[in-house]
Design a protein around this motif. Structure first.
Motif, PDB file in Angstrom:
ATOM      1  N   UNK A 127      -3.611   0.276  -4.612  1.00 29.21           N
ATOM      2  CA  UNK A 127      -4.984   0.162  -3.619  1.00 29.21           C
ATOM      3  C   UNK A 127      -5.061  -0.570  -2.962  1.00 29.21           C
ATOM      4  N   UNK A 128      -6.202  -0.748  -1.939  1.00 31.91           N
ATOM      5  CA  UNK A 128      -6.206  -1.568  -1.527  1.00 31.91           C
ATOM      6  C   UNK A 128      -6.822  -2.689  -1.421  1.00 31.91           C
ATOM      7  N   UNK A 129      -8.041  -2.141  -2.704  1.00 31.34           N
ATOM      8  CA  UNK A 129      -8.515  -3.338  -3.547  1.00 31.34           C
ATOM      9  C   UNK A 129      -7.535  -4.524  -4.564  1.00 31.34           C
ATOM     10  N   UNK A 130      -6.143  -3.811  -4.937  1.00 35.37           N
ATOM     11  CA  UNK A 130      -5.177  -4.366  -6.288  1.00 35.37           C
ATOM     12  C   UNK A 130      -4.415  -5.246  -4.968  1.00 35.37           C
ATOM     13  N   UNK A 131      -4.806  -4.789  -4.233  1.00 32.37           N
ATOM     14  CA  UNK A 131      -3.148  -5.788  -2.389  1.00 32.37           C
ATOM     15  C   UNK A 131      -4.473  -6.891  -2.052  1.00 32.37           C
ATOM     16  N   UNK A 132      -5.736  -6.646  -2.207  1.00 29.42           N
ATOM     17  CA  UNK A 132      -7.386  -7.809  -2.350  1.00 29.42           C
ATOM     18  C   UNK A 132      -6.464  -8.949  -3.279  1.00 29.42           C
ATOM     19  N   UNK A 157       0.535  -1.514   0.508  1.00 33.99           N
ATOM     20  CA  UNK A 157       0.112  -0.147   0.276  1.00 33.99           C
ATOM     21  C   UNK A 157       0.471   1.005   0.447  1.00 33.99           C
ATOM     22  N   UNK A 158       1.868   1.525   0.646  1.00 29.05           N
ATOM     23  CA  UNK A 158       2.465   2.782   1.394  1.00 29.05           C
ATOM     24  C   UNK A 158       4.025   2.762   0.329  1.00 29.05           C
ATOM     25  N   UNK A 159       4.458   1.281  -0.109  1.00 31.70           N
ATOM     26  CA  UNK A 159       6.063   1.195  -0.632  1.00 31.70           C
ATOM     27  C   UNK A 159       6.115   1.335  -2.188  1.00 31.70           C
TER      28      UNK A 159
END
Length: 459
Positions: free
Chosen positions: A170-175, A164-166
């Motif tokens: 997006x959070x959805x892409x992380x999911x 997310x930060x590095x």
């Protein structure tokens, strides 16, 4: 035509010529100020010069390697995990099966590195209870890498926050990445909980990083606009070569700097020409000469036919460039008597710099800046290991600018606190070549000691 009429025409022509010159100068000055405003508002320095031709520009050349940057080639891996012999049963070109092995037995070797995606490891922690005669109660403990009351482990949480930060996805892409790559199902809203956990656990380290900066020999400072739920805030970045701290605040004023570094900073503050740094107490200050030279370059574009301005700019530019050349010449060797003599000559030439024509607005502007900051332009020639520019701060704040472009800032004050803590730890880890994911994992597990603590010693 009478002599009086001729005289009247001459006077009128002279008046119109003077008015024309004045309007030309005002027009150029307004264009200069407009470009400066746009640069601050949109962070762009790509405005073409006012006298640029209408012809279509040629396509830019493909950029090559930057001067001084060594080339990079992939190294042969130290360990080969698997060897696969590739044999043929038929010709790959025509499909014929009438093939024989070559007599020279030549084998062409090709090494390829790839990713073998891991699967999720589900661990059942069975807590055995013991009766403590000292405490007179039943006790148990957490297992290795176990987080209390958490169904997702610290490695997954640390990786999610880093992505997310590095990596700034997006959070959805992380999911989606977790589901496709690791076969781990999470909801995207839970990532907000991961970063809030890391904020709470990492806040003591964040405060330690702030205290470490105050004990250092110098601080690079910079700021950029930020959005919090659509409102205008400011993202401040304070850093040295080992520690980087982010602080998002509603204000862009002097009080933010004073609250951050204390009443008096015993080192050198490196910054641009923002007035918020003017009255801050410090051992010394160094204003960014690159900003000043960049402004002089703009002046040359807009007043390229004004000899007085050209002479002023050329003299000032020569003084600053001589100072930079002297700095570079002695960067890796001791400063001797010759260095001191040249340094004093440059200092005297800047001190005795002529005051410009007060009717020239742009020169008046530079003269006021020189007068106000005359003791803050050549500090790098007197203090060792001090840069003449503020590039370090701009490089440190660049990831925040990219994050802002993608996310448009934060939505809540809690999101601001998360950004401050997580980005500060992340960038400090990178400055010290420490794995940020492992650092996040250790923080979530409540470790008392981790490699990042070594960054807290003053540079």
């Amino acid at each position: 035509m009478s002599q009086e009429q001729i005289l009247e025409i001459i006077v009128k022509l002279k008046r119109l010529t003077e008015e024309n010159e004045r309007l030309k100068e005002e027009n150029a000055y307004l264009k200069f100020k407009l470009e400066e405003f746009n640069a601050k508002r949109y962070k762009s320095n790509k405005t073409p010069p006012p006298d640029a031709g209408a012809s279509e520009p040629s396509p830019p050349k493909k950029p090559g390697g930057k001067p001084g940057h060594p080339g990079w080639f992939r190294k042969k891996p130290e360990k080969i995990d698997r060897v696969e012999d590739v044999h043929l049963e038929c010709c790959p070109d025509c499909g014929s099966t009438d093939i024989t092995a070559c007599k020279n037995k030549k084998v062409d070797e090709h090494i390829q590195e790839d990713i073998i995606l891991p699967q999720v490891e589900a661990v059942l922690y069975r807590h055995h209870e013991y009766y403590c005669k000292g405490c007179k109660k039943v006790v148990s403990s957490l297992g290795k890498n176990e987080m209390a009351n958490s169904y997702i482990g610290p490695k997954a949480k640390a990786l999610a926050v880093f992505l997310r930060y590095g990596i700034k996805i997006s959070e959805r892409d992380v999911k989606n990445l977790f589901e496709k790559a690791f076969n781990l199902n999470i909801v995207h809203s839970s990532i907000a909980g991961f970063r809030d956990q890391l904020r709470r656990a990492g806040s003591p380290l964040y405060e330690a990083l702030k205290e470490s900066l105050k004990k250092g020999r110098f601080i690079h400072a910079d700021e950029t606009g930020w959005k919090v739920n659509g409102d205008n805030w400011w993202n401040w970045k304070f850093s040295n070569k080992k520690v980087s701290v982010t602080h998002i605040d509603k204000s862009r004023g002097q009080k933010v700097v004073e609250e951050f570094i204390g009443d008096t900073f015993l080192g050198v503050i490196l910054s641009d020409f923002l007035s918020a740094y003017n009255k801050v107490k410090a051992k010394a200050k160094q204003r960014c000469l690159v900003h000043l030279l960049r402004d002089l370059k703009k002046v040359l574009r807009y007043w390229h036919d004004d000899q007085e301005i050209l002479l002023y700019v050329a003299r000032l530019k020569k003084i600053l460039e001589d100072a930079v050349e002297l700095y570079k010449a002695y960067k890796d060797k001791p400063r001797d008597q010759i260095y001191c003599e040249k340094r004093e000559a440059i200092q005297e030439s800047l001190k005795d710099f002529a005051f410009p024509n007060p009717n020239k607005k742009v020169l008046k502007r530079f003269a006021n800046r020189l007068e106000r900051h005359k003791g803050e332009l050549l500090t790098f020639l007197y203090e060792e290991d001090i840069d003449y520019h503020n590039n370090h701060a701009e490089q440190q704040i660049r990831p925040d600018v990219i994050f802002r472009k993608i996310t448009n800032g934060n939505r809540t004050p809690k999101g601001v606190e998360c950004h401050n803590v997580i980005v500060s730890i992340l960038q400090t880890a990178r400055l010290n070549n420490i794995d940020p994911i492992g650092t996040f994992e250790n923080i979530l597990l409540g470790a008392k000691q981790y490699p990042l603590l070594s960054a807290l010693s003053p540079p």
